[in-house]
Structures are given as structure tokens and as C-alpha cells.
Design a protein around this motif. Structure first.
Motif, short mmCIF file in Angstrom:
data_model
loop_
_atom_site.label_atom_id
_atom_site.label_comp_id
_atom_site.label_asym_id
_atom_site.label_seq_id
_atom_site.Cartn_x
_atom_site.Cartn_y
_atom_site.Cartn_z
N VAL A 147 -8.33 8.34 -4.12
CA VAL A 147 -7.52 9.12 -3.65
C VAL A 147 -6.86 9.71 -4.86
O VAL A 147 -6.66 10.89 -5.04
N GLU A 183 -8.16 3.56 -2.76
CA GLU A 183 -7.03 3.98 -3.17
C GLU A 183 -7.04 4.77 -4.52
O GLU A 183 -6.37 5.87 -4.90
N SER A 203 0.92 -1.03 -0.02
CA SER A 203 0.06 0.01 0.09
C SER A 203 0.87 1.25 -0.06
O SER A 203 2.00 1.19 0.54
N ASP A 249 1.63 5.21 1.24
CA ASP A 249 1.31 6.18 2.51
C ASP A 249 0.38 7.51 1.87
O ASP A 249 1.19 8.07 0.97
N GLU A 250 -0.80 7.85 2.29
CA GLU A 250 -1.49 8.78 1.60
C GLU A 250 -0.84 10.19 1.58
O GLU A 250 -0.81 11.03 0.52
N LEU A 268 1.86 10.37 -0.93
CA LEU A 268 1.46 10.28 -2.41
C LEU A 268 1.05 11.80 -2.41
O LEU A 268 1.24 12.47 -3.39
N ARG A 269 0.28 12.53 -1.56
CA ARG A 269 -0.08 13.81 -1.66
C ARG A 269 1.22 14.85 -1.73
O ARG A 269 0.99 15.90 -2.70
#
Length: 404
Positions: free
Chosen positions: A198, A195, A161, A163-164, A167-168
Motif C-alpha cells: 500500500v 502494508e 496496524s 487504517d488504509e 493513510l490515503r
């Protein structure tokens, strides 16, 4: 073997005769593995090509087209028959996904050429491209050749996965595109709906295009509905380029027939670049593609079931032998850690010795990470299982020598 090579200046410091861009990546480690395996007579579980026959309908259609002298240039961006067949098959498979074959499709020489054409059509020097690491080894060179700046985002074990927050942080005013392999090579990850949501939010916010390599769309182990095409995610409908090919779904990796699906303005740019890269995909093999698109739904169910059996045969054996792994949810690769078998935790040396001493090839996974982050993949290797069951059993018999 498997060394990272850099272009250098000649004696006396004169300018190199090769480009700085070409010096920023290596030749394909996967193809290098293929050559070494052939030299040593190793069973090839490194390169992802099937060792079994394609559906007979495809061979019959290709032979009939050649016999009918369908041997000249077709329309540059694909024959009308193949484009219509791709659109019809997509609508059957994914209700609600409607493609205009006249304005939203470009047939290419495989997914590899499609990805290059997309990169050149979308990216200008200085644009930024978000890439998920580990990645299929073509994506970073494609961005570099287009003059773009890769912005890597790490996928984290065990479920790969992202990490949000990371990614941002990778997005910004210069973000032009995101490259996504879904289902993923090399990790086997299938991205979840949340996902993809996002990604949709971020692509909308920064006006970026999502480029999806969907070549393994029918090879996943999550059952009906387990794979969600990003082009159907709210917010991505008009900003997704979907790349696909006959290669993996129909066991014809040597035929080199692929395509892109994208909004009309992006397709127009992709078609122009494709024309000057390769002109057109092979005419008789496009006729075979029409036959492929007509195969019934049962073909795809049987395909996934067959690959599930192969996955479990190989993964059972690898776990028994001592590899650490997470069984893939999609694609036909399994990424393994060799640390319990290799005190040096050196996947490059391990892969080389596996070919020369055991007679089975795999790919050292370090090539799927940046050089500066290579430690993340240092002890890992990737096995491919698109093989006949007897081929996999023979490979397992050889691999069991690691237990001696």
C-alpha cells in the motif's frame, strides 16, 4: 520531570532569542529518563542500549586501526572498505538487493545524523511528511527542523496496524516523504508485505520517497523471511532511503557509525548535507564496521534468539505483575499499559515513581504521541530489554514490589 517545554517571549514581549522551530518540540524524554535513572541508581530499562559486550572482532579491529594511526579524516561519505563491506553484507543477507557502494551509500555519524541529513537533503519548507504515530521521538523534530509539515497517521492497537483510508487521506500534492521505523520503535511492529505494498502504491502515485529506519532489521521474532526490506518491494526500489547503523545489531550504541542506502541522486544530496553536518564518521570505528559486516549468518540467528529469550523473560514478568501488553514482533522494546496498576492512569508520574521508589526506569510513552493526541499514550510506558539476563532478573525482582 518529563514536562513539555515551550519557548516564550521575554519580559515585555520582546522576540525570543530561540527559534520558533525549537519551541515546537521538547528535549528527548528518553535521555532525560537516563539522567534521572543514573541519579537514583535505577536499573535502566528506559534507554535502548545493551549492557553486554560487542563482538570481539569489532574491538580488535578498532584497536588495530588506532594503533596503526588511522586517526585522521577519512573520505567524507565513508571509507571505500566500509562501503564495499556494507554492500556485500546486504547482498548476502537479501538476495536481489544490489547496492553500488560508490554512488548509493553514505556513511554517517550514527542513524540519528543520517535521519537529519536525509530530512535536510529531501525536504523544503512547506513539504509534507507522513509519520506513523506512535513514533520514535526523533522523526517529528527532524521534519520540523527541515521546515516540513508532519502528517500523522495513527497506528491502532492491538496489532498497531494503520487504517488504509486514513493513510490515503494523509497523502497529497505536497507529500514529499514518508518516515517508517521497521521493525518499529516503540510498538515492536514489523510491517507486513501487504502494508508495504500500500505504501508503495501511494509513494508512486504522489512521487514520494520512503525513508526507512531499519536499525532493528536483525532483531525480530518472526523467523526467516519475517522481515521484508522495503527497498525490495515492487515500486519502492528507486524511491527508498534505508537508514541503518552499527549501534543496535552489534551492541555499540556509543560508536555512532551509521549509513544510508539510496538511489544515486538522493545519495548525492545526502552526502552534501552530511559533509556540512559532521564531515565524517570516526575513521577507526569505520574499520571496526568492516569487521562487523564480515560476521557470519549464525551471528544474526543467535542475536535474534538471544533477544527472544530476553523478550519472553521480561514480558512474562510484566504480565504477571499486572501490565497489559502485546509482545513485540521486532525491536527490543515492549509498550505496556499501566492502568491496572495505576488508578490515575498517568504514565509520566508512574515512570517517575518507578525510578525513585522501585529502582527501575522506563520511558513514559506520551512522548511518542502528538501533544494534542497525548491521551492515546497517557497510561502507557515503554520498557527496553537489550540487557543481560541477570540485569533483567534483577529488574524483575524490583518490579515485583508493585505487587506488594
Amino acid at each position: 520531570m518529563f514536562e513539555r517545554r515551550q519557548c516564550t517571549r521575554g519580559p515585555g514581549g520582546q522576540m525570543s532569542r530561540t527559534s520558533e522551530k525549537a519551541g515546537r518540540f521538547t528535549e528527548s524524554v528518553i535521555r532525560e529518563t537516563f539522567r534521572l535513572a543514573a541519579r537514583h541508581g535505577a536499573i535502566n530499562l528506559g534507554q535502548g542500549f545493551p549492557d553486554f559486550a560487542c563482538p570481539p572482532e569489532l574491538k580488535e579491529a578498532a584497536c588495530a586501526a588506532i594503533a596503526a594511526d588511522d586517526n585522521q579524516y577519512p573520505m567524507t561519505f565513508g571509507t571505500p572498505a566500509l562501503r564495499a563491506a556494507i554492500a556485500a553484507k546486504t547482498a548476502r543477507t537479501y538476495p536481489g538487493w544490489t547496492i553500488d557502494p560508490d554512488t548509493e551509500l553514505c556513511v554517517t555519524c550514527g542513524a540519528t545524523e543520517a535521519l537529519v541529513a536525509v530530512a535536510f537533503a529531501l525536504l523544503d519548507p512547506g513539504d509534507e511528511v507522513v509519520l506513523f504515530e506512535p513514533w520514535y521521538e526523533n522523526y517529528q523534530p527532524n521534519a520540523i527542523l527541515a521546515g516540513a509539515v508532519p502528517r500523522p497517521v495513527r497506528m491502532r492497537e492491538p496489532d498497531w496496524s494503520f487504517d488504509e483510508a486514513e493513510l490515503r487521506a494523509a497523502f497529497g500534492p505536497r507529500t514529499k516523504a514518508v518516515f517508517l521505523c521497521h521493525p518499529n520503535n516503540p510498538t515492536g511492529k514489523v510491517y507486513r508485505a501487504d502494508e508495504l505494498a500500500v505504501l508503495a502504491e501511494l509513494c508512486q502515485r504522489w512521487d514520494a520517497v520512503l525513508v526507512v529506519d531499519s536499525i532493528y532489521e536483525h532483531i525480530h521474532y518472526l523467523g526467516p523471511g519475517g522481515y521484508l526490506p522495503p527497498a525490495l518491494v515492487p515500486g519502492l526500489e528507486d524511491r527508498t532511503v534505508t537508514v541503518n547503523a552499527l549501534s543496535k545489531t552489534y551492541a555499540v550504541t556509543g560508536w555512532r557509525v551509521g549509513w544510508t542506502v539510496a538511489p544515486p541522486d538522493l545519495t548525492a544530496a545526502i552526502r552534501k548535507v552530511h559533509d556540512f553536518l559532521t564531515i565524517a564518521a570516526p575513521a577507526p570505528l569505520q574499520a571496526a564496521g568492516v569487521a562487523a559486516m564480515a560476521l557470519p549468518a549464525a551471528y544474526y540467528a543467535d542475536l535474534a534468539a538471544g533477544y527472544l529469550a530476553r523478550r519472553d523473560l521480561l514480558c512474562d514478568a510484566l504480565e504477571r505483575i499486572g501490565f497489559d501488553l502485546r509482545r513485540p514482533d521486532g525491536s527490543y522494546y515492549v509498550l505496556c499499559d499501566t492502568a491496572r496498576l495505576d488508578p490515575a492512569a498517568d504514565g509520566v508520574a508512574f515512570a517517575r515513581d518507578l525510578i525513585t521508589d522501585i529502582g527501575v526506569s522506563c520511558v513514559p510513552a506520551v512522548s511518542f504521541w502528538r501533544p494534542e493526541n497525548a491521551e492515546s499514550g497517557r497510561s502507557k510506558v515503554r520498557f527496553a530489554f537489550p540487557k543481560q539476563l541477570q540485569t533483567l532478573r534483577a529488574a524483575v525482582e524490583r518490579l515485583e514490589k508493585l505487587c506488594d
